[in-house]
Design a protein around this motif. Structure first.
Motif, mmCIF file in Angstrom:
data_model
loop_
_atom_site.group_PDB
_atom_site.id
_atom_site.type_symbol
_atom_site.label_atom_id
_atom_site.label_comp_id
_atom_site.label_asym_id
_atom_site.label_seq_id
_atom_site.Cartn_x
_atom_site.Cartn_y
_atom_site.Cartn_z
ATOM 1 N N THR A 68 8.887 3.199 18.574
ATOM 2 C CA THR A 68 9.877 2.237 19.041
ATOM 3 C C THR A 68 10.979 2.069 18.001
ATOM 4 O OG1 THR A 68 8.733 0.336 18.083
ATOM 5 C CG2 THR A 68 8.091 0.969 20.322
ATOM 6 N N ASP A 69 11.789 1.037 18.211
ATOM 7 C CA ASP A 69 12.903 0.811 17.291
ATOM 8 C C ASP A 69 12.526 -0.121 16.143
ATOM 9 O OD1 ASP A 69 12.785 -1.609 18.652
ATOM 10 O OD2 ASP A 69 14.962 -1.781 18.863
ATOM 11 N N TYR A 70 11.240 -0.251 15.867
ATOM 12 C CA TYR A 70 10.829 -0.987 14.677
ATOM 13 C C TYR A 70 9.584 -0.354 14.057
ATOM 14 C CZ TYR A 70 7.246 -3.602 17.346
ATOM 15 O OH TYR A 70 6.171 -3.962 18.109
ATOM 16 N N LYS A 71 9.475 -0.537 12.758
ATOM 17 C CA LYS A 71 8.360 0.009 11.988
ATOM 18 C C LYS A 71 7.839 -1.095 11.071
ATOM 19 C CE LYS A 71 9.343 4.185 13.489
ATOM 20 N NZ LYS A 71 8.864 4.410 14.817
ATOM 21 N N ILE A 72 6.536 -1.146 10.909
ATOM 22 C CA ILE A 72 5.901 -2.186 10.098
ATOM 23 C C ILE A 72 5.302 -1.547 8.844
ATOM 24 C CG2 ILE A 72 4.220 -4.058 10.069
ATOM 25 C CD1 ILE A 72 4.328 -4.016 13.165
ATOM 26 N N PHE A 73 5.617 -2.148 7.698
ATOM 27 C CA PHE A 73 5.179 -1.599 6.414
ATOM 28 C C PHE A 73 4.397 -2.632 5.609
ATOM 29 C CE2 PHE A 73 8.977 0.602 7.729
ATOM 30 C CZ PHE A 73 8.659 1.933 7.514
ATOM 31 N N GLY A 74 3.534 -2.109 4.752
ATOM 32 C CA GLY A 74 2.848 -2.934 3.774
ATOM 33 C C GLY A 74 3.477 -2.721 2.412
ATOM 34 N N ILE A 75 3.470 -3.765 1.615
ATOM 35 C CA ILE A 75 3.938 -3.687 0.232
ATOM 36 C C ILE A 75 2.686 -3.610 -0.621
ATOM 37 C CG2 ILE A 75 5.194 -4.867 -1.604
ATOM 38 C CD1 ILE A 75 6.723 -6.341 0.737
ATOM 39 N N ILE A 76 2.548 -2.535 -1.364
ATOM 40 C CA ILE A 76 1.324 -2.244 -2.109
ATOM 41 C C ILE A 76 1.601 -2.337 -3.607
ATOM 42 C CG2 ILE A 76 -0.561 -0.597 -2.420
ATOM 43 C CD1 ILE A 76 -0.123 -1.485 0.548
ATOM 44 N N LEU A 77 0.807 -3.129 -4.306
ATOM 45 C CA LEU A 77 0.896 -3.266 -5.761
ATOM 46 C C LEU A 77 -0.403 -2.748 -6.353
ATOM 47 C CD1 LEU A 77 2.173 -4.368 -8.421
ATOM 48 C CD2 LEU A 77 1.036 -6.536 -7.894
ATOM 49 N N ASP A 78 -0.300 -1.687 -7.116
ATOM 50 C CA ASP A 78 -1.484 -1.096 -7.754
ATOM 51 C C ASP A 78 -2.657 -0.954 -6.785
ATOM 52 O OD1 ASP A 78 -0.114 -0.882 -10.158
ATOM 53 O OD2 ASP A 78 -0.760 -2.850 -10.851
ATOM 54 N N GLY A 79 -2.361 -0.477 -5.560
ATOM 55 C CA GLY A 79 -3.399 -0.193 -4.573
ATOM 56 C C GLY A 79 -3.798 -1.358 -3.693
ATOM 57 N N THR A 80 -3.242 -2.542 -3.914
ATOM 58 C CA THR A 80 -3.606 -3.730 -3.136
ATOM 59 C C THR A 80 -2.401 -4.217 -2.352
ATOM 60 O OG1 THR A 80 -5.197 -4.378 -4.828
ATOM 61 C CG2 THR A 80 -4.486 -6.095 -3.299
ATOM 62 N N ILE A 81 -2.611 -4.550 -1.079
ATOM 63 C CA ILE A 81 -1.504 -5.066 -0.275
ATOM 64 C C ILE A 81 -1.133 -6.469 -0.764
ATOM 65 C CG2 ILE A 81 -3.032 -5.921 1.561
ATOM 66 C CD1 ILE A 81 -0.607 -5.179 3.484
ATOM 67 N N ILE A 82 0.163 -6.654 -1.005
ATOM 68 C CA ILE A 82 0.649 -7.970 -1.434
ATOM 69 C C ILE A 82 1.771 -8.475 -0.528
ATOM 70 C CG2 ILE A 82 0.019 -7.629 -3.849
ATOM 71 C CD1 ILE A 82 3.212 -7.380 -4.269
ATOM 72 N N GLY A 83 2.120 -7.697 0.493
ATOM 73 C CA GLY A 83 3.188 -8.149 1.364
ATOM 74 C C GLY A 83 3.388 -7.239 2.551
ATOM 75 N N THR A 84 4.315 -7.652 3.394
ATOM 76 C CA THR A 84 4.659 -6.887 4.580
ATOM 77 C C THR A 84 6.150 -7.028 4.841
ATOM 78 O OG1 THR A 84 4.137 -6.513 6.922
ATOM 79 C CG2 THR A 84 4.088 -8.784 6.161
ATOM 80 N N VAL A 85 6.728 -6.015 5.456
ATOM 81 C CA VAL A 85 8.146 -6.025 5.821
ATOM 82 C C VAL A 85 8.321 -5.116 7.028
ATOM 83 C CG1 VAL A 85 8.746 -4.158 4.193
ATOM 84 C CG2 VAL A 85 10.528 -5.777 4.941
ATOM 85 N N GLU A 86 9.248 -5.508 7.900
ATOM 86 C CA GLU A 86 9.520 -4.689 9.078
ATOM 87 C C GLU A 86 10.956 -4.208 9.078
ATOM 88 O OE1 GLU A 86 8.320 -6.312 12.861
ATOM 89 O OE2 GLU A 86 6.496 -7.170 12.011
ATOM 90 N N LEU A 87 11.126 -2.994 9.566
ATOM 91 C CA LEU A 87 12.440 -2.450 9.842
ATOM 92 C C LEU A 87 12.585 -2.519 11.356
ATOM 93 C CD1 LEU A 87 14.944 -1.137 8.594
ATOM 94 C CD2 LEU A 87 13.895 1.079 9.081
ATOM 95 N N MET A 88 13.591 -3.269 11.827
ATOM 96 C CA MET A 88 13.709 -3.556 13.254
ATOM 97 C C MET A 88 15.094 -3.183 13.766
ATOM 98 S SD MET A 88 11.945 -7.358 13.082
ATOM 99 C CE MET A 88 13.472 -8.085 12.585
#
Length: 169
Positions: free
Chosen positions: A59-79
């Protein structure tokens, strides 16, 4: 010697949904509206995230995780990815409350913007942030976003429109 921070932006995985739900736990409906808009409903559940993740493929959006030293610390979407207009929006940018105030959000956003402009034929990224979210506005400004306008939402909140161009990043 200070340890080098290694942040990566990776496609969000279903197994990470529990972290996002935990970051929202006990924060209320207004908080969820603030960062997710109509993308999710209160109370947030893992199922809502995994359903949205499944729909995002192709679709016209993608969901990403923000990874710090192998651990997820956040999320961001491109929409609202529009290859004709060469524009996209950034949304649903959230950092684990235990990790805020450490510069990780700014570093992750800078990396995310760089990745988008490197990997996609997009010339402009835009976002909306509520005027009372001063920390987020500072993060966006440090990344190079500039204010382009304001809109008063039906709930009375003021959404600040910001954008950054490929040449400004």
């Amino acid at each position: 010697m200070k340890k080098k921070i290694i942040i990566r932006i990776m496609p969000l995985k279903k197994k990470d949904a529990d972290c996002i739900v935990a970051w929202n736990k006990d924060r209320g409906a207004d908080f969820l509206t603030q960062w997710a808009g109509r993308g999710y409903r209160y109370p947030l559940t893992e199922e809502q995230i995994t359903v949205r993740l499944g729909i995002s493929a192709g679709t016209d959006y993608k969901i990403f995780g923000i990874i710090l030293d192998g651990t997820i610390i956040g999320t961001v979407e491109l929409m609202k990815i529009d290859f004709v207009a060469k524009r996209a929006s950034i949304g649903r940018f959230l950092v684990d409350p235990a990790e805020t105030g450490k510069g990780y959000g700014t570093e992750a956003l800078q990396l995310f913007v760089k990745n988008v402009f490197t990997e996609l034929p997009v010339d402009t990224l835009e976002l909306n942030v509520f005027d009372f979210n001063k920390a987020a506005i500072r993060c966006y400004q440090k990344t190079g976003f500039i204010k382009t306008g304001e809109v008063i939402r039906p709930n009375g909140w003021i959404a600040v429109n910001m954008e950054i161009g490929r040449k400004d990043s």
